[in-house]
Each structure stands twice: as structure tokens, then as C-alpha cells.
Design an enzyme around this catalytic site. Structure first.
Site, PDB file in Angstrom:
ATOM      1  N   CYS A   1      -6.752 -11.200  36.442  1.00  0.00           N
ATOM      2  CA  CYS A   1      -7.097 -12.611  36.813  1.00  0.00           C
ATOM      3  C   CYS A   1      -7.616 -13.501  35.798  1.00  0.00           C
ATOM      4  O   CYS A   1      -7.415 -14.829  35.604  1.00  0.00           O
ATOM      5  CB  CYS A   1      -8.139 -12.533  37.985  1.00  0.00           C
TER       6      CYS A   1
ATOM      7  N   ASN B   1       0.422   6.542  15.525  1.00  0.00           N
ATOM      8  CA  ASN B   1       0.070   6.281  16.831  1.00  0.00           C
ATOM      9  C   ASN B   1      -0.439   7.644  17.401  1.00  0.00           C
ATOM     10  O   ASN B   1      -0.145   8.875  17.156  1.00  0.00           O
ATOM     11  CB  ASN B   1       1.452   5.727  17.615  1.00  0.00           C
TER      12      ASN B   1
ATOM     13  N   LYS C   1      12.403   5.221   4.279  1.00  0.00           N
ATOM     14  CA  LYS C   1      11.474   5.672   3.909  1.00  0.00           C
ATOM     15  C   LYS C   1      11.365   7.260   3.259  1.00  0.00           C
ATOM     16  O   LYS C   1      10.721   7.174   2.146  1.00  0.00           O
ATOM     17  CB  LYS C   1      10.144   5.514   4.836  1.00  0.00           C
TER      18      LYS C   1
ATOM     19  N   ARG D   1       0.872  -1.233   0.221  1.00  0.00           N
ATOM     20  CA  ARG D   1      -0.075  -0.024  -0.249  1.00  0.00           C
ATOM     21  C   ARG D   1       0.574   1.201   0.146  1.00  0.00           C
ATOM     22  O   ARG D   1       0.172   2.270  -0.358  1.00  0.00           O
ATOM     23  CB  ARG D   1      -1.045  -0.014   1.287  1.00  0.00           C
TER      24      ARG D   1
END
Length: 1058
Positions: free
Chosen positions: A632, A577, A528, A515
Site C-alpha cells: 500500500c 549472491n 571473465k 576493480r
């Protein structure tokens, strides 16, 4: 970087490729991509491969089945102007079987404003032939041919999907009729200036396998009634999320076992926790348990042919604020075709006579059409605007419509996602100058330059302004590549004094190529930003683009300082992000620069525009935090594969990263133990025990020791710990209320027995032993037979469950438990640790998890560890592909969404560069190409606050010059007095970052000392940091009282020191 061997590929079968005309081979295949046959063509016929290392992010959007269907489809793209090349690019990246490019026209200057694979020297050459070799480079698996003959019926019969762009209406109708009658799917796409049109006809019996692409939902059952219809109630931990008309199946139902394995039943939702199903009156009584899971049931959908649909159109809305426009544009586009057919040309830009003629044609079409098409009076101004800009060709509009059209092609090939039914119209007239009088026939006339297609819409003045812009692009990934392409086409930073600065610290990986279309296989491992900048310069040699490799953040503020930001005209984010986005947002607010923000997630995408003094900022609103899995649940009570995968990731960190880091700190930092003992709760014990295990109890000397360790750890996790849990809570245990303990979300586990002949058991040993060896710098082995032999010699001690072991049932119980640590145990641990001096030269090698390397054992460990634990608890296992998505927190991505979203970003850029001042001119956008859904809204205005009679927003601040006329700096006392006299505000607290500089409750001695100190000296002392020379101003936060003693909210202070 990911590079998977051929054995990892999945084979699919499909028909032999049909011969195309003038077909040249796909680009020679570099070593990074599996070798193609001798003719250079990719094996997308009988032996089609899904290269997971290339298509991984797209596979998470489409799935393997849809991808296989994609790879059996040959596609024709007719018309290779800006829109055609955009569609071709996206479907080639997507991985169809083959693409043929058709165009009988020669490249003109106006094409260069959006056709990114044409160069100035190509003017006069055939568009398809020039574009073919450049498009073929995008994906070595997709053969790309060019064809310059007529679209005969024989030729059209070679394709599963035909795409028409830049095509006369007569040809559209002829091809549309033929395709509809011969089972060939058709997409018609067109763009004219700021207008776009899209039509789909996928036949009378298209099978839709999955309408939305969302993961099937599942819920836990708490009750099923015996009734007609039966009513199912789910556990009230979370809403079931189903919709009426969904189909579901049942498993693990106790009592009413007839539901288990029942063929999918249709449901009707009664409430957030209830729904009705089939007749259950004659079923057995429900006892307990059960999981209900949504099933995607294929359905048939029917399309009308183009001639029928032209007369009886159905529209998909792109903007609900323009609810009536599609019908007007449906007529206007027909009028445009008629004008072109009669005159042999398009209307001239901003020509009044041509526009008037178009309006007359449109009125005649409206009168002749069925009243269903358009019931209200024709919007003549809309028709005129289409006439004014019909000769225009804009890269951002082509990117948006081209992204949508390519996604429709993929829907046609794969049956995945709901197609557009059947017409879609789009316009972005808000991009025009706020003063439309400025657009004249002379300012929009062609000038034989590469920007003619854009000048036809906006005039030459905006073109000059775009050239002078200085923009900062943060990120050169998928969105970054698309932005650079659009910037090159529209001429951003391509004139005198203009520049685009792009920064990205990442290198190119193989999975990016699907992409991030500016990169090629031979670019893998290159930077890049450098590669993307070079590719953009090839598209437009006039572009001034500078590439950096810096991460944006406090560490690079010496580079991206006041001078840097003040010289900018704006910022575009292409980040992956939230933290980096929020940081850039704060910088843009501080320097008062426009920010264009966008993001994608599979077929979903969003665009947000942030304009100084006009809109709120990116950080003004935030998504709710992701729901975390209770500790838990992870430790003892998993009930879903997501739980076992997160547990496996935690195991990876706790075995192969954290202990090695702690050991290295212990060996190099004399204060490590002292610092560790100050940690909260049981952390000191856990850290020191890990160091003791690594250095004393479990330190291996040989590869055989590593295999033995892996074997013993396997027994601890999958046999012994489970037996201890069942000792504490036996299978038949009841709670205090008399209900079974192991019910609802608590699944009763069973221990596993190690079997060296079980491939999953051996997978775990191979991965764990090799990773353990790596942390000690020992050489591992891939010889499974040799490891199996070594395992025969490992002595596994007999395990007996212990009494008195405390296992917490809930996180509340865990938090309220006594976390005090036995000091004598800590002393004992300290005494058993060898001194760092005795281990001189020894160090460990922590392992950072890397999901995309199939040869590093990381994903091997995660898959084996997770699926073994899933077997403990009878949870369905996950294959490597799904495990990588969840454990690697991969963001699904597809080129079509990225192209469409960036098209919308660049439409906002036109407005920003022109300096639009009306809030309603700007558009925040959200889209989901799978549904398809489009939503646009004006940005939220910056919230207004007030103190006394002064209104302010997040864009306002107090400007205080720290240096006095005499050259000396302001003291704290002078600063406090300044606010008292100038603004009638009494400062009660003053801070810079996390440093508190002043507060009303400060001890008198400290206050007296500080009052006469210069402000920068106080900042340096409190923060224990010297101010760098690049710092020209400080940001100070205030808490203040007004003159009546009331607490008031006020802006921050920009305190200038240079």
C-alpha cells in the site's frame, strides 16, 4: 555492457600536472575509453573527467565530490616490491591524478613471491621501470611514471601524497619531517613475513568531510517540546539511529516553523525515538509533521609527525585478542631497522644468533623509550618470530596491508572516511605450522626460485604441498581476480598434480575494469574466466589453471559430480549472491571439503572459513531478511525516493516484460488459459486483462500509436489516479480518531498537468513510447521535436473521479479484503481474446531490465517515472546516478576492500593446506576500512547433536550401500529394517529432495506397493525423473523415533547406488 557518451561525464577542475622524471605516457587508449590527448596522457589536469561507466561502483562508495578531489592528487609510491606494487595497483584503479613509481633496487628472486608484475626474466632489472608499463595498463585516465633517482626535497614537492614501502627508518624520518612541514600527506607501509606495519600522517589540519561514508539518516517527527533544550520525538515506526554529537536539519515542520531551514544543530540522544536539540522555548507551538535529516559536518583532525609519533605512538587495533601486541611490535620493527642498518642485511630465516641479536636490540630500544611506549616486559618470542621471518615476503600479507594503505591514500586525497590514527600493526602467526619444530634454517633457506620469499617463512615442505593442491574457484569477478593473483604468487596448483579450476559464466563489462584488475579495456565482451586464467598464467607460467563458463547449481551436477568434488582439496567462493553461496556450501558439506567464503560491500568486507568436522557451515547462520516496502505504501502512500523508484521498477516489469511474456505463452501454449484460471486470488483477472490490453485494446500499429499510448499512460498515472485517490481521501480528511488522515508517513499528493515543454515529461514519453514499441517489434525514434509534434494530436479524454472505488489503506486491510473474482468477467475476457490461430506469426518481445546501458531507455524510464511520482508527493527527486544505485540494486565496490579481504582469505588458505586442527587457529574476519574497524573471531564450532550415545554434527551422516552383495538393490522394506536392526531407529518419514518416499500415515495400498520396490525406482517414480548416470549416491532425509517412541534428530543418509 555499459558505454556512456562523453556528454554524460562530469567535469572537474584541478591544477596542471607537475612534471615527473622519466615519465612515460599512460597506455594507449582503446575505443572503449574516451580519447586521451595526443601524448597519450589522460585528461586528469584542468579537464578531469569522471567516467561514470568505468567508476560507477566506486562512485557509490566515495561519491562525486570525493572522487573529484582524488583526481587532483599526484601520488608517489616508493618501493616496488610486493607491497608497493599492490598499493600502486589499487590507487591507479581508484583514479588519482597521476602516480610516480620510485625504486632504486633491482628485482631479485625473492620479489617474485609477491610482486605480480615482475617475471622471471626481469630478475636483475630495476623494479620500478619494469612495473611501470604493466601498471599503466590498469587505468588509461592515470598517467604512471617511473623514477630511479634519490628522494630529494625538490622531487618530493611535486606530490600531494607520498607512500614509503621497503624504506630504511632514517629515510622514513627524513621524508616524514619534510612532508609534515610542507603539507604533503605521508603513508609508511611495511610487511615482513607474517607481520605488517602502517603509519599515517596527514598534517596538523586535515579536513574530514565524512567519517563513515554511511548515507545520512532521516526520520519523521511526531513531537517537539518548547524547552531548553527542546526534545524531539520521532514516529515509532523505526528507531532514528542518530548518535550524540550528530548534526541535523529540519524540513516540513508545521507550527514550529523556526526549525525549518535552521542551520545544522548538534543533538544529544535520549532514547531510540528521542533526542534533544537547541533551545526551543521561544519558538512557536509545534502542530505536526516534519522530517529530521542528519548532516555531515566537516571537522579538522590533527596528526603528529613521524619522529614525534615514533616516540609517542597511538595504535589502531586489528585484533582485540592480541591487545598488547602493537606496542611490542612497535619496538620490534625499530629493532629490525637497527639490525639492518648495522649489518647491511636482514636476519637470516630461522637463524638463532640473528634472532638473539634482535632481542638485545629491542630490549635496548625499550629501555631508552618513554614508559608510555611499552610498560610491560618485552615479548621476546614475538621479536624472535619477526627476526625469523623478516626476509619473508608473502602475497596475502601484502594484499591485506596494501589494501589498507591504498585506502589511506584515498582518504588523504579526498578527506572521506576516518584515517588510521596513526600506527597499525598486524600479524598472522597462527598461519605457521602447528609443529614449529619443523621450521629449520635449512628448510627456509633461499633456493633462487620464485617462491623464496614464502619459503623463508614456511619452509620448502609447504611450498611442495601448495603446488599439489587442486582447488575450485567459483567466480572470476573482483574477488575472483584477486584470488587468482594470490594463488599464482603463492604457487597454489603450480606443481605436479596441482590445478586451479575457475568457473564464471559472465562476460567482461566496462564497469568491471575499475576493480577486476586482471581485465583490460580490450577484454570487454570476452569471457571473465578465460581472461582471468590467462592473466594468472602470465603472472606465474607454472600455474595449472583451467577455465569453465558454467553456473554452479543442480543443472551442472553432471559436470561437477562426485568424481570432480572428490578430487578437490578445497573450494573458494567468489560469488555475488547468497543462493549460489548456499548451494556451494551444501556441496562442500556433502563432499566434506573446506570452503573459504568472503564478500564485500563498499568499504566493508568479511571472511568465513568452513572446515569439515570442525566449524559450522556458511548456511548455519543467516542474515535477517531485507525489509520490504509495504504494497500500500508503494501503490498509494510513498514517502521516500526508494518507494517511488521501486514503484517505477514494478511499472517497468508490468508494462514491458510480464504482458509480453504472457502473450507469448498464450500464443504458444494451448493450456495457458486453463493454467492461469487456477492461479490464486485476483491473478487470473490481472493476467488475462493484461493479455487483452496487449492484443486488443492497446496494440499499436505505428510509432504514433506508441506515443499516444505513452501520453495516455502518463495521464493515468500522474493525474487521474492521484485525483481518484484525493476523491477517496480529500486533503482535509480525518481518521476515526479525529487525527488528520494525511499526516505522519502519509504525504498528501497533488496531480500533475502535462506540459510538452517540461523536459521530465518529455523524457517519460520518449522512454515509455520507445520501450512500448520495442515490445511489439516496432521501430522507435529519438527525435524529441517530432514526438512533441505528435503529442499535439493525441486526444486525452476528460477524467472524472468515480464513487465506490475501493483503495486499501494498509496491507492488513488488503489481505483481509475479499479476493473472489467474478466468473462472468473471466468468461467475457476469454471471449474477447483473439484465437492464437488468427495471430499466426505474431509475437511480442519482453524486455529484461538492464541498468548499465545508457542508450536502451531503461534507466531513462525509471528516472522519469520515479521523479514524476516523487513530484506528485513532494518527495525530493533523485538524479540518474542515485536512481541507478537503488533501482538497479547495485552493490557498491572498491578495489581496496577486495584486496584486503582476499589477503585475509589466503592467510586462512595457508592454514587449510597445512591441515590445522585447532579451531582457535582459524579466524573469521570482518573489516570496515572507512571507520577503520577490524574484528576477528574464531569460527563457531559445528553444533553437536545426540541420539542414544551417538554424538553427531552437520558433517556426519549414515552411509548405506544400496547395492547388495548379489548385485540387486535394497528395497524400501530392507532399508527400513536396516535402520531398525543396525541403529535401533524406527523411520517415520523418508524423503529425497522434495519427494516423500515413505511416511507412517501413507495409505496401506500405496505402502504395500512400495515396500518391495527398489529405492531408486521409488525415487524416479515419485520425482517423475530418471536418475542420471552421473548420480552415484542419493541424499535421503529421515524422521525417526528411538526405541522408547520419542522423536529424535538424526543425520541424513548417503545412499550409494553405484
Amino acid at each position: 555492457m555499459s558505454s556512456s557518451p562523453l556528454s554524460k561525464k562530469r567535469r572537474v577542475s584541478g591544477p596542471d600536472p607537475k612534471p615527473g622524471s622519466n615519465c612515460s605516457p599512460a597506455h594507449p587508449v582503446p575505443s572503449e575509453v574516451p580519447t586521451a590527448p595526443a601524448n597519450g596522457m589522460a585528461k586528469n589536469g584542468n579537464e578531469a573527467d569522471i567516467d561514470e561507466s568505468l567508476y560507477s561502483r566506486q562512485l557509490y562508495v566515495l561519491g562525486h565530490e570525493a572522487m573529484k578531489r582524488l583526481q587532483t592528487s599526484s601520488v608517489l609510491v616508493s618501493g616496488l616490491r610486493g607491497l608497493g606494487v599492490e598499493i600502486a595497483k589499487n590507487i591507479i584503479l581508484g583514479g588519482v591524478k597521476a602516480v610516480t613509481l620510485h625504486d632504486q633496487g633491482a628485482a631479485q628472486w625473492a620479489d617474485l613471491s609477491s610482486q605480480f608484475y615482475l617475471r622471471e626474466e626481469d630478475v636483475g632489472k630495476n623494479r620500478a621501470e619494469v612495473s611501470q608499463p604493466r601498471l599503466a595498463e590498469l587505468n588509461a585516465y592515470v598517467p604512471v611514471c617511473s623514477y630511479t633517482g634519490p628522494l630529494t626535497e625538490d622531487f618530493l614537492s611535486n606530490f600531494q601524497v607520498v607512500v614509503l614501502t621497503n624504506s630504511p627508518l632514517e629515510e622514513q624520518l627524513r621524508v616524514g619531517e619534510f612532508c609534515h612541514g610542507h603539507g604533503i600527506k605521508l603513508v609508511v607501509a611495511d610487511t615482513r613475513g607474517l607481520f605488517g606495519q602502517l603509519f599515517c600522517d596527514f598534517g596538523e589540519e586535515m579536513v574530514l568531510t565524512d567519517a563513515n561514508g554511511e548515507q545520512p539518516l532521516s526520520a519523521m517527527v511526531s513531537m517537539v517540546t518548547k524547552d531548553s533544550p527542546g526534545v524531539v520525538t520521532c514516529l515509532d515506526e523505526a528507531r532514528h539511529g542518530f548518535e550524540s554529537g550528530d548534526f541535523v536539519t529540519f524540513t516540513e515542520v508545521q507550527g514550529m516553523s523556526e526549525l525549518n531551514g535552521i542551520s545544522p544543530v548538534e543533538i544529544r540522544v535520549l532514547g531510540p525515538y528521542t533526542f534533544s536539540i537547541c533551545d526551543t522555548a521561544r519558538f512557536s507551538d509545534y502542530v505536526r509533521g516534519g522530517i529530521v535529516t542528519q548532516v555531515k559536518v566537516p571537522k579538522k583532525i590533527s596528526f603528529k609527525s613521524l619522529p614525534v609519533s615514533l616516540a609517542k605512538p597511538e595504535f589502531v587495533m586489528t585484533d582485540f585478542a592480541k591487545f598488547s601486541r602493537p606496542a611490542h611490535l612497535h619496538v620490534a620493527f625499530q629493532a629490525l631497522h637497527q639490525f639492518h642498518s648495522q649489518r647491511g642485511r636482514l636476519p637470516h630465516p630461522q637463524n638463532q644468533l640473528d634472532a638473539a641479536e634482535m632481542v638485545s636490540l629491542a630490549q635496548a630500544i625499550k629501555e631508552a623509550a618513554s614508559p608510555r611506549v611499552l610498560q610491560e616486559d618485552l615479548d621476546e618470542e614475538l621479536v624472535r618470530q619477526l627476526a625469523y621471518m623478516a626476509a619473508g615476503d608473502l602475497a596475502p600479507i601484502n594484499a591485506f596491508i596494501g589494501g589498507l594503505a591504498a585506502q589511506e591514500v584515498m582518504k588523504a586525497c579526498s578527506g572521506k572516511f576516518m584515517p588510521i590514527m596513526q600506527w597499525l600493526y598486524f600479524d598472522a602467526l597462527e598461519c605457521l605450522p602447528e609443529d614449529r619444530e619443523a621450521l629449520t634454517e635449512d628448510s627456509c633457506r633461499p633456493r633462487q626460485t620464485r617462491y623464496d620469499g614464502q619459503v623463508a617463512v614456511f619452509g620448502s615442505h609447504l611450498q611442495e604441498k601448495l603446488g599439489r593442491q587442486k582447488y575450485f574457484l567459483v567466480g572470476a569477478g573482483a574477488i575472483g581476480c584477486e584470488l587468482l593473483k594470490n594463488f599464482a604468487m603463492i604457487g597454489l596448483g603450480c606443481g605436479d598434480g596441482g590445478e586451479v579450476i575457475v568457473t564464471d559464466m559472465d562476460t567482461i563489462e566496462k564497469s568491471n575494469l575499475n576493480r577486476q584488475f586482471l581485465f583490460r579495456p580490450w577484454d570487454v565482451t570476452k569471457l571473465k574466466s578465460d581472461t582471468a586464467a590467462a592473466a594468472a598464467r602470465q603472472m606465474n607460467p607454472q600455474m595449472h589453471v583451467t577455465s569453465h563458463q558454467n553456473r554452479v547449481g543442480p543443472d551442472t551436477e553432471r559436470i561437477y559430480d562426485d568424481d570432480f568434488f572428490q578430487a578437490l582439496d578445497g573450494v573458494t567462493n567468489a560469488l555475488d549472491n547468497v543462493d549460489a553461496r548456499m548451494y556451494m556450501d551444501r556441496r562442500c558439506v556433502y563432499y566434506r571439503k573446506p570452503l573459504l567464503e568472503s564478500g564485500t560491500l563498499g568499504t566493508k568486507g568479511n571472511v568465513q572459513v568452513v572446515i569439515p568436522f570442525l566449524t559450522e557451515s556458511y548456511s548455519s547462520s543467516q542474515d535477517p531478511p531485507e525489509k520490504s516496502i509495504p504494497i500500500c505504501t508503494l501503490k498509494n502512500f510513498p514517502n521516500a525516493i526508494e518507494h517511488t523508484l521501486q514503484w517505477a521498477r514494478d511499472e517497468f516489469e508490468g508494462l514491458f516484460k510480464q504482458p509480453a511474456e504472457s502473450v507469448n505463452q498464450y500464443l504458444t501454449d494451448p493450456k495457458f488459459v486453463e493454467r492461469t484460471l487456477r492461479l490464486a486470488g485476483t491473478q487470473p483477472l490481472e493476467v488475462l486483462e493484461a493479455v487483452q490490453r496487449s492484443l486488443v485494446l492497446q496494440r499499436p500499429r505505428t510509432w504514433a500509436d506508441c506515443v499516444a499510448w505513452a501520453c495516455l499512460h502518463w495521464h493515468a498515472q500522474y493525474a487521474n489516479n492521484i485525483r481518484q485517490l484525493l476523491h477517496n481521501f480529500p486533503p482535509e480528511q480525518l481518521t476515526s480518531s479525529g487525527a488528520p488522515f494525511w499526516s505522519g508517513p502519509k504525504r498528501c499528493p497533488h496531480p500533475l498537468t502535462f506540459d510538452v515543454h517540461n523536459p521530465l515529461h518529455l523524457d517519460y514519453i520518449m522512454a515509455a513510447a520507445n520501450l512500448f514499441a520495442q515490445t511489439y517489434g516496432l521501430v522507435g525514434s529519438r527525435d524529441r521535436t517530432a514526438v512533441a509534434t505528435l503529442l499535439q494530436t493525441v486526444h486525452v479524454p476528460e477524467f472524472t473521479p468515480k464513487s465506490g472505488v475501493k483503495i486499501h489503506v494498509s496491507d492488513q486491510e488488503l489481505q483481509s479484503a475479499n479476493t473472489s473474482v467474478d466468473d462472468s468477467r473471466l468468461e467475457e475476457l476469454k471471449a474477447t481474446l483473439p484465437s492464437p490461430e488468427k495471430l499466426s506469426g505474431f509475437k511480442m518481445y519482453p524486455i529484461d531490465f538492464e541498468k548499465d546501458d545508457d542508450n536502451n531507455f531503461h534507466m531513462d524510464f525509471i528516472v522519469a517515472a520515479s521523479n514524476l511520482r516523487a513530484e506528485n508527493y513532494d518527495i525530493a527527486p533523485a538524479d540518474r546516478h542515485k536512481s541507478k544505485l537503488i533501482a538497479g540494486k547495485i552493490i557498491p565496490a572498491i578495489a581496496t576492500t577486495t584486496a584486503a579481504v582476499v589477503g585475509l582469505v589466503c592467510l586462512e588458505l595457508y592454514k587449510v593446506v597445512q591441515g590445522h586442527q585447532r579451531l582457535e587457529a582459524y579466524k573469521n574476519g570482518f573489516l570496515n576500512l572507512a571507520l577503520p574497524f577490524f574484528g576477528f573471531s574464531e569460527p563457531i564450532a559445528a553444533p553437536r547433536h545426540k541420539y542414544y550415545d551417538n554424538e553427531w554434527t552437520l558433517w556426519d551422516r549414515f552411509e548405506v550401500k544400496g547395492l547388495q552383495p548379489g548385485g540387486e538393490e535394497m528395497t524400501l522394506k530392507q532399508f527400513l529394517d536396516y535402520f531398525k536392526t543396525e541403529h535401533k531407529l524406527e523411520i517415520t518419514m523418508l524423503s529425497q529432495g522434495v519427494s516423500m518416499l515413505y511416511s507412517f500415515f501413507m495409505p496401506a495400498a500405496k505402502l504395500k506397493e512400495r515396500l518391495d520396490q527398489p529405492m531408486t525406482e521409488i525415487v524416479s517414480r515419485v520425482s517423475k525423473r530418471k536418475l542420471g548416470r552421473h548420480v552415484q549416491a542419493l541424499v535421503l532425509e529421515l524422521c525417526c523415533n528411538d526405541d522408547s517412541g520419542e522423536d529424535v534428530e538424526v543425520p541424513y543418509v548417503r545412499y550409494t547406488i553405484r
